[in-house]
Write a protein that holds these residues in place. Structure first.
Motif, PDB file in Angstrom:
ATOM      1  N   ALA A 193       0.825  -1.214   0.000  1.00  0.00           N
ATOM      2  CA  ALA A 193       0.000   0.000   0.000  1.00  0.00           C
ATOM      3  C   ALA A 193       0.857   1.262   0.000  1.00  0.00           C
ATOM      4  O   ALA A 193       0.411   2.317  -0.454  1.00  0.00           O
ATOM      5  N   ARG A 194       2.105   1.165   0.467  1.00  0.00           N
ATOM      6  CA  ARG A 194       3.003   2.327   0.485  1.00  0.00           C
ATOM      7  C   ARG A 194       3.804   2.457  -0.807  1.00  0.00           C
ATOM      8  O   ARG A 194       4.604   3.367  -0.962  1.00  0.00           O
ATOM      9  N   GLY A 195       3.590   1.539  -1.743  1.00  0.00           N
ATOM     10  CA  GLY A 195       4.327   1.559  -3.003  1.00  0.00           C
ATOM     11  C   GLY A 195       3.836   2.637  -3.942  1.00  0.00           C
ATOM     12  O   GLY A 195       2.977   3.444  -3.602  1.00  0.00           O
ATOM     13  N   LYS A 196       4.382   2.627  -5.139  1.00  0.00           N
ATOM     14  CA  LYS A 196       4.036   3.617  -6.147  1.00  0.00           C
ATOM     15  C   LYS A 196       2.978   3.034  -7.083  1.00  0.00           C
ATOM     16  O   LYS A 196       3.088   1.900  -7.531  1.00  0.00           O
ATOM     17  N   GLY A 197       1.975   3.833  -7.373  1.00  0.00           N
ATOM     18  CA  GLY A 197       0.950   3.407  -8.319  1.00  0.00           C
ATOM     19  C   GLY A 197       1.438   3.525  -9.752  1.00  0.00           C
ATOM     20  O   GLY A 197       2.383   4.265 -10.044  1.00  0.00           O
ATOM     21  N   MET A 198       0.814   2.774 -10.640  1.00  0.00           N
ATOM     22  CA  MET A 198       1.141   2.825 -12.064  1.00  0.00           C
ATOM     23  C   MET A 198      -0.164   2.763 -12.843  1.00  0.00           C
ATOM     24  O   MET A 198      -1.110   2.103 -12.405  1.00  0.00           O
ATOM     25  N   THR A 199      -0.181   3.398 -13.994  1.00  0.00           N
ATOM     26  CA  THR A 199      -1.324   3.202 -14.876  1.00  0.00           C
ATOM     27  C   THR A 199      -1.208   1.810 -15.494  1.00  0.00           C
ATOM     28  O   THR A 199      -0.130   1.193 -15.471  1.00  0.00           O
ATOM     29  N   SER A 200      -2.294   1.340 -16.064  1.00  0.00           N
ATOM     30  CA  SER A 200      -2.257   0.038 -16.736  1.00  0.00           C
ATOM     31  C   SER A 200      -1.277   0.065 -17.899  1.00  0.00           C
ATOM     32  O   SER A 200      -0.572  -0.916 -18.147  1.00  0.00           O
ATOM     33  N   GLU A 201      -1.209   1.186 -18.603  1.00  0.00           N
ATOM     34  CA  GLU A 201      -0.269   1.313 -19.721  1.00  0.00           C
ATOM     35  C   GLU A 201       1.173   1.260 -19.229  1.00  0.00           C
ATOM     36  O   GLU A 201       2.021   0.618 -19.846  1.00  0.00           O
ATOM     37  N   ASP A 202       1.452   1.923 -18.098  1.00  0.00           N
ATOM     38  CA  ASP A 202       2.805   1.880 -17.528  1.00  0.00           C
ATOM     39  C   ASP A 202       3.158   0.474 -17.063  1.00  0.00           C
ATOM     40  O   ASP A 202       4.302   0.027 -17.213  1.00  0.00           O
TER      41      ASP A 202
END
Length: 160
Positions: free
Chosen positions: A78-87
């Motif tokens: 939960a503390r990680g970095k989000g990414m878009t589906s494309e990323d």
């Protein structure tokens, strides 16, 4: 490239497990001709210690022992970095294209995930700022793996 998901807890027989199976099967079928040769899910038992910190340390140790040698490790946190589906698709495709043999996604148990002893994570990934149940995080990961493969294949599943 082989994909491995290491997860604490069993999804077998649950509605989440059925969704995991569906997206795993779809990913295997689509990924076979795209250089994704294997998608394995390995479940480890939840720790037995009474206190959460000891349980999480035990789980991290056992997860660490299961990471394939030389794998690119992605921790779901939960503390990680989000990414878009494309990323996310770009990450998978780029790692495949540079010859990465293994990517290992690691999902902790209900108490969370401690750093894995002896392993250096290539990335820490979050599915938004919310905290997700660990079984649901597994479903989300498998859906995103399938979605990434459809993006890489130019398949119409992803319509963003």
């Amino acid at each position: 490239m082989r994909l491995t998901i290491l997860a604490i807890g069993s999804a077998r027989g649950s509605s989440e497990g059925a969704l995991c199976d569906e997206f795993r099967d779809r990913s295997i079928k689509l990924g076979r001709n795209m250089g994704f040769t294997q998608l394995t899910i390995e479940e480890l038992n939840t720790g037995k210690a009474r206190d959460a910190a000891t349980r999480m340390a035990d789980e991290a140790e056992r997860l660490s022992e299961k990471v394939p040698n030389g794998a690119h490790v992605v921790l779901l946190d939960a503390r990680g970095k989000g990414m878009t589906s494309e990323d996310f698709a770009e990450m998978l495709g780029s790692l495949r294209d540079v010859g990465t043999k293994d990517i290992c996604f690691v999902i902790g148990g209900p108490d969370g995930l401690k750093p894995l002893p002896g392993q250096k994570a290539g990335r820490s990934l979050a599915f938004g700022p919310q905290t997700w149940p660990h079984l649901l995080a597994r479903v989300l990961l498998l859906e995103q793996v399938y979605r990434a493969m459809t993006i890489l294949a130019g398949h119409p599943y992803h319509r963003a």
